[in-house]
Design a protein around this motif. Sequence first.
Motif, PDB file in Angstrom:
ATOM      1  N   PRO A  40       3.985   5.161   0.298  1.00  0.00           N
ATOM      2  CA  PRO A  40       5.411   4.584   1.020  1.00  0.00           C
ATOM      3  C   PRO A  40       6.154   5.819   1.262  1.00  0.00           C
ATOM      4  N   ALA A  78      -1.807  -0.111   7.291  1.00  0.00           N
ATOM      5  CA  ALA A  78      -1.355  -0.863   6.428  1.00  0.00           C
ATOM      6  C   ALA A  78      -1.420  -0.318   4.867  1.00  0.00           C
ATOM      7  N   LEU A  79      -2.947   0.151   4.485  1.00  0.00           N
ATOM      8  CA  LEU A  79      -3.080   0.865   3.377  1.00  0.00           C
ATOM      9  C   LEU A  79      -2.223   1.894   3.109  1.00  0.00           C
ATOM     10  N   ARG A  97       0.702   2.732   4.296  1.00  0.00           N
ATOM     11  CA  ARG A  97       1.892   2.188   3.839  1.00  0.00           C
ATOM     12  C   ARG A  97       2.170   1.725   2.748  1.00  0.00           C
ATOM     13  N   GLU A  98       1.280   1.042   2.315  1.00  0.00           N
ATOM     14  CA  GLU A  98       1.238   0.315   0.961  1.00  0.00           C
ATOM     15  C   GLU A  98       1.067   1.485  -0.088  1.00  0.00           C
ATOM     16  N   HIS A  99       0.179   2.405  -0.112  1.00  0.00           N
ATOM     17  CA  HIS A  99      -0.059   3.116  -1.081  1.00  0.00           C
ATOM     18  C   HIS A  99       0.615   4.451  -0.981  1.00  0.00           C
TER      19      HIS A  99
END
Length: 104
Positions: A54, A47-48, A50-52
Motif C-alpha cells: 500500500p 489489486a494485489l 495495492r493490497e500487499h
Amino acid sequence: MPSRFTALPLAIGEAFVLETDHNGKRWVILYDGGQNTGIGPKNEQYALIREHCPEIGKRIDIAVCSHSDRDHSGGFPDLIETWVSEGGEIGEFWLPAQWSPALP
C-alpha cells in the motif's frame, strides 16, 4: 524505511515487488506480472499490489519481464492498462532481448 520484498499471491505464475531506498530515493521494482486467470477481475495484479504494497504510491520505477512464458508475462497488459488509467506511471520497462526486433 527498510527494504521490503513481496511475493504477490497470484493464482497462476509469479510477480514480485521490491521496495528499497537508494541514494535517498525510494525505488519500486516489479519483477514479472504473473498470468491472469480469466476468472476474477482483469486487474487482479493491480489489486494485489495495492493490497500487499500500500505504500507504493503512483510510480513503479522499473517493471521487469523476465521471459515470455504466460505465467510471468501474461498479466502485464492488463496491469499496465489499469495502472496508467488510475493515474500511475512506470518509469522503465525491461523486456527480454529476444523481443527487441518487435519494438520500434
